[in-house]
Design a protein around this motif. Structure first.
Motif, mmCIF file in Angstrom:
data_model
loop_
_atom_site.group_PDB
_atom_site.id
_atom_site.type_symbol
_atom_site.label_atom_id
_atom_site.label_comp_id
_atom_site.label_asym_id
_atom_site.label_seq_id
_atom_site.Cartn_x
_atom_site.Cartn_y
_atom_site.Cartn_z
ATOM 1 N N ASP A 200 14.302 4.157 11.824
ATOM 2 C CA ASP A 200 15.815 4.031 11.909
ATOM 3 C C ASP A 200 16.318 2.722 11.539
ATOM 4 O OD1 ASP A 200 15.931 6.817 12.486
ATOM 5 O OD2 ASP A 200 15.625 6.468 14.483
ATOM 6 N N LEU A 201 15.627 1.557 12.129
ATOM 7 C CA LEU A 201 15.861 0.086 12.282
ATOM 8 C C LEU A 201 15.724 -0.457 10.935
ATOM 9 C CD1 LEU A 201 15.213 -0.769 15.988
ATOM 10 C CD2 LEU A 201 17.318 0.632 14.959
ATOM 11 N N THR A 202 14.820 -0.202 10.453
ATOM 12 C CA THR A 202 14.299 -1.066 9.259
ATOM 13 C C THR A 202 13.802 -0.477 7.958
ATOM 14 O OG1 THR A 202 12.102 -1.285 10.163
ATOM 15 C CG2 THR A 202 13.675 -3.047 10.442
ATOM 16 N N PHE A 203 14.045 0.804 7.796
ATOM 17 C CA PHE A 203 13.671 1.696 6.519
ATOM 18 C C PHE A 203 12.279 1.922 6.509
ATOM 19 C CE2 PHE A 203 18.021 -0.126 6.025
ATOM 20 C CZ PHE A 203 18.726 0.698 5.698
ATOM 21 N N ALA A 204 11.369 2.100 7.450
ATOM 22 C CA ALA A 204 10.155 2.244 7.292
ATOM 23 C C ALA A 204 9.787 3.055 6.099
ATOM 24 C CB ALA A 204 9.487 2.605 8.638
ATOM 25 N N ASP A 205 10.382 4.186 6.126
ATOM 26 C CA ASP A 205 10.096 5.149 5.037
ATOM 27 C C ASP A 205 10.013 4.762 3.642
ATOM 28 O OD1 ASP A 205 9.276 7.383 6.611
ATOM 29 O OD2 ASP A 205 11.486 7.826 7.061
ATOM 30 N N TYR A 206 10.865 3.732 3.313
ATOM 31 C CA TYR A 206 10.793 2.988 1.926
ATOM 32 C C TYR A 206 9.346 2.725 1.650
ATOM 33 C CZ TYR A 206 15.975 2.500 2.065
ATOM 34 O OH TYR A 206 17.329 2.897 2.084
ATOM 35 N N TYR A 207 8.822 1.957 2.540
ATOM 36 C CA TYR A 207 7.400 1.474 2.202
ATOM 37 C C TYR A 207 6.327 2.496 1.807
ATOM 38 C CZ TYR A 207 9.960 -2.851 3.635
ATOM 39 O OH TYR A 207 10.577 -3.697 3.760
ATOM 40 N N LEU A 208 6.672 3.754 2.461
ATOM 41 C CA LEU A 208 5.794 5.049 2.527
ATOM 42 C C LEU A 208 5.886 5.674 1.178
ATOM 43 C CD1 LEU A 208 5.871 6.277 5.888
ATOM 44 C CD2 LEU A 208 4.178 4.817 5.014
ATOM 45 N N ASN A 209 6.960 5.478 0.330
ATOM 46 C CA ASN A 209 7.224 6.026 -0.903
ATOM 47 C C ASN A 209 6.146 5.584 -2.066
ATOM 48 O OD1 ASN A 209 8.375 6.118 -3.765
ATOM 49 N ND2 ASN A 209 9.895 7.393 -2.499
ATOM 50 N N ASN A 210 5.627 6.536 -2.813
ATOM 51 C CA ASN A 210 4.483 6.177 -3.616
ATOM 52 C C ASN A 210 4.949 4.952 -4.805
ATOM 53 O OD1 ASN A 210 2.757 8.212 -2.746
ATOM 54 N ND2 ASN A 210 3.490 9.723 -4.021
ATOM 55 N N VAL A 212 6.824 2.499 -4.099
ATOM 56 C CA VAL A 212 6.908 1.301 -3.345
ATOM 57 C C VAL A 212 5.507 0.754 -3.146
ATOM 58 C CG1 VAL A 212 7.601 0.075 -1.205
ATOM 59 C CG2 VAL A 212 9.126 1.508 -2.577
ATOM 60 N N GLN A 213 4.554 1.731 -3.147
ATOM 61 C CA GLN A 213 2.864 1.355 -2.519
ATOM 62 C C GLN A 213 2.463 0.696 -3.966
ATOM 63 O OE1 GLN A 213 0.534 4.260 -0.244
ATOM 64 N NE2 GLN A 213 2.578 5.586 0.032
ATOM 65 N N ASP A 214 2.983 0.854 -5.086
ATOM 66 C CA ASP A 214 2.496 0.341 -6.302
ATOM 67 C C ASP A 214 2.923 -1.485 -6.358
ATOM 68 O OD1 ASP A 214 1.189 2.376 -7.108
ATOM 69 O OD2 ASP A 214 2.706 2.903 -8.481
ATOM 70 N N TYR A 215 4.013 -1.804 -5.143
ATOM 71 C CA TYR A 215 4.378 -3.265 -5.315
ATOM 72 C C TYR A 215 3.340 -3.917 -4.234
ATOM 73 C CZ TYR A 215 8.991 -1.222 -6.863
ATOM 74 O OH TYR A 215 10.047 -0.556 -7.426
ATOM 75 N N PRO A 216 3.129 -5.307 -4.801
ATOM 76 C CA PRO A 216 2.297 -5.917 -3.868
ATOM 77 C C PRO A 216 3.013 -6.411 -2.805
ATOM 78 C CG PRO A 216 3.156 -7.333 -5.950
ATOM 79 C CD PRO A 216 3.790 -5.603 -6.051
ATOM 80 N N ILE A 217 3.274 -5.497 -1.761
ATOM 81 C CA ILE A 217 3.735 -6.057 -0.359
ATOM 82 C C ILE A 217 2.851 -6.044 0.693
ATOM 83 C CG2 ILE A 217 5.565 -5.479 1.264
ATOM 84 C CD1 ILE A 217 7.033 -3.993 -0.970
ATOM 85 N N PHE A 235 0.854 4.037 7.817
ATOM 86 C CA PHE A 235 0.919 2.575 7.509
ATOM 87 C C PHE A 235 -0.496 2.053 7.325
ATOM 88 C CE2 PHE A 235 5.449 2.416 7.879
ATOM 89 C CZ PHE A 235 5.874 1.388 6.787
ATOM 90 N N PHE A 236 -1.389 2.751 7.976
ATOM 91 C CA PHE A 236 -2.822 2.218 7.880
ATOM 92 C C PHE A 236 -3.707 2.948 6.640
ATOM 93 C CE2 PHE A 236 -3.041 0.727 12.470
ATOM 94 C CZ PHE A 236 -3.401 -0.722 12.020
ATOM 95 N N LYS A 237 -2.824 4.034 6.217
ATOM 96 C CA LYS A 237 -3.422 4.706 5.127
ATOM 97 C C LYS A 237 -2.697 4.289 3.802
ATOM 98 C CE LYS A 237 -4.463 8.946 7.661
ATOM 99 N NZ LYS A 237 -4.325 10.284 7.899
ATOM 100 N N LEU A 238 -1.803 3.046 3.841
ATOM 101 C CA LEU A 238 -1.115 3.018 2.736
ATOM 102 C C LEU A 238 -2.282 2.587 1.427
ATOM 103 C CD1 LEU A 238 1.489 0.149 3.861
ATOM 104 C CD2 LEU A 238 1.806 2.487 2.877
ATOM 105 N N CYS A 239 -1.823 3.017 0.168
ATOM 106 C CA CYS A 239 -2.987 2.666 -1.004
ATOM 107 C C CYS A 239 -2.185 1.886 -2.080
ATOM 108 C CB CYS A 239 -3.502 4.025 -1.232
ATOM 109 S SG CYS A 239 -2.111 5.366 -1.923
ATOM 110 N N GLY A 240 -2.783 1.775 -3.151
ATOM 111 C CA GLY A 240 -2.191 1.123 -4.035
ATOM 112 C C GLY A 240 -2.139 -0.470 -3.841
#
Length: 367
Positions: A200-210, A212-217, A235-240
């Motif tokens: 709700d506060l910092t758009f966490a779901d943006y970073y879980l999008n496939n 965005v996971q291709d961006y070097p963040i 978040f611990f399962k992020l890939c790419g």
């Protein structure tokens, strides 16, 4: 001043993590006054253990409470215990950080020689109790400090203050940070996000999008909000190319940040506090000459546009977020990027450093 004065600050958070301006302000105030005995009270946030050896001049005392200090009963207990400490220590100068700590002013048994209210957060975000509380301190405060102009206007309207001087201090809390930006060609080419991770506060779901996971963040920070456990697992399962690297103290983050190409600064503008954000990470990134990629929060947008030292998103939506990230990656390593880094340095020298900011209040400190 020849006599030794006593300074006491009441923090709203455990120090050494977020809100570095608390320690910076206490240190600068102690140095300016001279010959001062300085104490800072901090609440016990169990998720943020005490940080040792923060600033030699400041004696940080942790106030332990039965309940979490940011719960209603925990806040009451923290205020009560802090009040006892203040009455015993009897500081000449009392500094209240945030409306959270403000009730001590109505509970202490004497009037200090000088009271500074550092309004780190917007009063309106705390609700009607704190708005009414703030309306009762007109004759108890000698100076109010705000981190952002729009917040100041809004809070002054809500409180109805007429006679209390106020100052805007940018959150350039880089006191004692070593200014040694890394040359661009030695950086890792990645994008940093450091701070609260929340749907709700910092758009966490943006970073879980496939996509965005291709961006070097690289993401650092506490994961909060509803469904915290599920979100943490995601978040611990992020890939790419994207990585979640946990939570680190400010001093560690300061060493890491200068290795990055950019940093992301973005809050969901759900209230005055978040719309009129004055993020420490924004100023810390500029200080490390790491151009920020910012959502269009008024202060961030104004300063980035003034100094041409970062990238401003058009809006807070997902598409604007992605476009800004892609623009940043596209220009990394070019002359446009090098100019942006150089402009960070110009902004620091001219205005965006703690010493320049603290100078704004020195004329009020005739104690």
């Amino acid at each position: 001043m020849s006599s030794k004065l006593k300074i006491l600050g009441v923090s709203d958070v455990s120090v050494g993590y977020g809100s570095p301006q608390i320690l910076s302000f206490m240190k600068s105030l102690s140095e300016y006054i001279g010959h001062a005995e300085s104490v800072l009270l901090e609440p016990d946030q169990p998720e943020k253990p005490p940080v040792e050896n923060l600033i030699a001049e400041i004696n940080v005392k942790r106030i332990y409470t039965t309940f979490h200090p940011h719960s209603s009963p925990g806040r009451v207990e923290y205020i009560s215990n802090s009040t006892k400490k203040i009455n015993k220590f009897k500081p000449d100068i009392l500094v209240i950080f945030c409306t959270y700590s403000l009730p001590v002013l109505l509970k202490i048994s004497y009037r200090p020689r000088y009271v500074i209210y550092y309004a780190i957060e917007s009063t309106s975000a705390y609700g009607m109790f704190d708005i009414e509380l703030n309306r009762r301190i007109d004759k108890l405060v000698d100076l109010i400090i705000y981190p952002e102009e729009n917040r100041a206007k809004r809070d002054i309207e809500l409180r109805g203050y007429k006679n209390i001087p106020s100052v805007i201090l940018y959150n350039c809390a880089n006191h004692d940070y070593e200014f040694s930006p890394l040359p661009s060609d030695q950086r890792n080419g990645r994008i940093l996000y450091a701070g609260t991770i929340d749907r709700d506060l910092t758009f966490a779901d943006y970073y879980l999008n496939n996509k965005v996971q291709d961006y070097p963040i690289d993401l650092y920070g506490l994961i909060g909000g509803d469904n915290q456990q599920i979100l943490t697992e995601s978040f611990f399962k992020l890939c790419g190319a994207e990585r979640y690297l946990g939570y680190v103290e400010n001093i560690v983050l300061a060493r890491l940040r200068k290795n990055y190409a950019y940093s992301i600064v973005m809050w969901n503008p759900i209230n005055d506090n978040f719309l009129y954000a004055a993020p420490n990470k924004f100023f810390e990134s500029i200080f490390d000459c790491v151009p920020p990629i910012v959502a269009p929060h008024p202060q961030c947008k104004e300063l980035v546009n003034r100094y041409k030292c970062g990238i401003v998103m058009d809006r807070w939506d997902y598409d604007s977020f992605c476009r800004s990230i892609e623009q940043a990656l596209r220009i990394y390593g070019t002359l446009e990027y090098e100019t942006m880094v150089g402009n960070c340095r110009k902004a620091i020298v001219k205005e965006l450093n703690w010493e320049k900011q603290f100078e704004k209040i020195e004329r009020f400190l005739r104690i």
